[in-house]
Write a protein that holds these residues in place. Structure first.
Motif, PDB file in Angstrom:
ATOM      1  N   ASN A   3       0.858  -1.180   0.000  1.00  0.00           N
ATOM      2  CA  ASN A   3       0.000   0.000   0.000  1.00  0.00           C
ATOM      3  C   ASN A   3       0.896   1.232   0.000  1.00  0.00           C
ATOM      4  N   GLN A  98       5.700  -6.460 -10.318  1.00  0.00           N
ATOM      5  CA  GLN A  98       4.600  -5.717  -9.705  1.00  0.00           C
ATOM      6  C   GLN A  98       5.117  -4.378  -9.192  1.00  0.00           C
ATOM      7  N   TYR A 100       3.557  -0.850  -7.393  1.00  0.00           N
ATOM      8  CA  TYR A 100       2.407  -0.256  -6.731  1.00  0.00           C
ATOM      9  C   TYR A 100       2.603   1.250  -6.708  1.00  0.00           C
TER      10      TYR A 100
ATOM     11  N   LYS B  44      -3.096   1.303 -12.423  1.00  0.00           N
ATOM     12  CA  LYS B  44      -3.377   0.030 -11.751  1.00  0.00           C
ATOM     13  C   LYS B  44      -2.973  -1.106 -12.687  1.00  0.00           C
ATOM     14  N   LEU B  46      -2.927  -4.393 -14.596  1.00  0.00           N
ATOM     15  CA  LEU B  46      -3.911  -5.411 -14.988  1.00  0.00           C
ATOM     16  C   LEU B  46      -3.242  -6.773 -15.139  1.00  0.00           C
ATOM     17  N   ASN B  56      -1.584 -12.695 -14.565  1.00  0.00           N
ATOM     18  CA  ASN B  56      -2.778 -11.898 -14.361  1.00  0.00           C
ATOM     19  C   ASN B  56      -2.845 -11.436 -12.910  1.00  0.00           C
ATOM     20  N   GLU B  57      -3.186 -10.160 -12.690  1.00  0.00           N
ATOM     21  CA  GLU B  57      -3.410  -9.706 -11.317  1.00  0.00           C
ATOM     22  C   GLU B  57      -4.725 -10.308 -10.812  1.00  0.00           C
ATOM     23  N   ALA B  58      -4.765 -10.596  -9.526  1.00  0.00           N
ATOM     24  CA  ALA B  58      -5.906 -11.319  -8.952  1.00  0.00           C
ATOM     25  C   ALA B  58      -7.229 -10.572  -9.130  1.00  0.00           C
ATOM     26  N   ASP B  59      -7.168  -9.242  -9.122  1.00  0.00           N
ATOM     27  CA  ASP B  59      -8.409  -8.475  -9.185  1.00  0.00           C
ATOM     28  C   ASP B  59      -8.703  -7.937 -10.586  1.00  0.00           C
ATOM     29  N   THR B  60      -8.022  -8.418 -11.586  1.00  0.00           N
ATOM     30  CA  THR B  60      -8.321  -8.006 -12.962  1.00  0.00           C
ATOM     31  C   THR B  60      -9.566  -8.740 -13.441  1.00  0.00           C
ATOM     32  N   PRO B  61     -10.579  -8.014 -13.887  1.00  0.00           N
ATOM     33  CA  PRO B  61     -11.815  -8.680 -14.325  1.00  0.00           C
ATOM     34  C   PRO B  61     -11.576  -9.601 -15.517  1.00  0.00           C
ATOM     35  N   ASP B  62     -12.399 -10.640 -15.605  1.00  0.00           N
ATOM     36  CA  ASP B  62     -12.289 -11.594 -16.714  1.00  0.00           C
ATOM     37  C   ASP B  62     -12.561 -10.944 -18.064  1.00  0.00           C
TER      38      ASP B  62
END
Lengths: 111, 113
Positions: A3, A98, A100, B44, B46, B56-62
């Motif tokens: 974060n 990654q 952030y 952010k 993706l 793929n990032e875990a929260d990337t929509p299908d």
């Protein structure tokens, strides 16, 4: 996950004055901290970066400091010029797949 | 010379109509990233490719998919764009192992009508 918080969200300075933007991060394993400048309608451009084995880095009018203990790092711009006006983002990375990002600081340099 | 190129720079699509955004690079970098950046927000992540390895990032929509047919090109496919997908889409590259620096393209601004 990591974060990253960034302050302030907006900053106005007089030309020639200094500007300081601060970021904090949560993951003590983060070890790479880049700063980006984003001008309107363009992608972010790297302006300076620092790795966790260094406490300070300077490139002409731009400097970055890192305090690993406190988990914060700062961007310092001296002798600001109108062309420094842009949005600045900090970022933190532990593994380079990654990154952030902070929420950005809109800097306005008033002539 | 442009190193990370995104086409088109502006894309307008209709709600639910598939759209593809393109990124190419002249740097021969191993890693390519796609970011979504909404107005006044941070980019952010993706997903990214390390060579042909897709992550793929875990929260990337299908709804978001990607293709990388070769080292130079990477595509972002949005299968059924919603109004909430309107954003700037940024492509970035990184050389690979042992290097840190990301190079960003200028972005594609997507409008969904």
């Amino acid at each position: 996950g990591e974060n990253v918080e960034q302050h302030p969200s907006t900053l106005s300075v007089q030309e020639g004055d200094s500007a300081v933007i601060k970021c904090t991060y949560s993951d003590s394993a983060s070890n790479y901290f880049p700063w980006y400048k984003q001008e309107l309608g363009k992608g972010p451009q790297l302006i300076i970066d620092i790795r966790s084995n260094v406490g300070e880095k300077k490139d002409q009018r731009i400097a970055v400091t890192l305090n690993k203990t406190a988990k914060h790092f700062s961007l310092h711009i001296t002798e600001t010029q109108p062309e420094d006006s842009a949005v600045y983002f900090c970022a933190a990375s532990k593994v380079r797949n990654q990154f952030y990002f902070g929420t950005g600081t809109s800097l306005t340099v008033i002539p | 010379d442009a190193m990370v190129i995104q086409n088109p720079r502006y894309q307008v699509t209709q709600f639910g109509k598939p759209v593809t955004l393109s990124c190419s690079q002249t740097l021969n970098h191993n890693v390519m990233y796609w970011y979504q950046q909404k107005s006044s927000q941070a980019p952010k992540l993706l997903f990214h490719y390390y060579d042909k390895d897709f992550n793929n990032e875990a929260d990337t929509p299908d709804n978001f998919q990607s293709r990388r047919p070769n080292t130079s090109f990477c595509f972002l496919d949005i299968r059924s764009p919603g109004l909430g997908d309107a954003a700037m889409y940024l492509c970035a590259t990184r050389e690979g192992r042992g290097t840190d620096t990301q190079y960003f393209g200028p972005g594609t601004r997507l409008t969904v009508l």
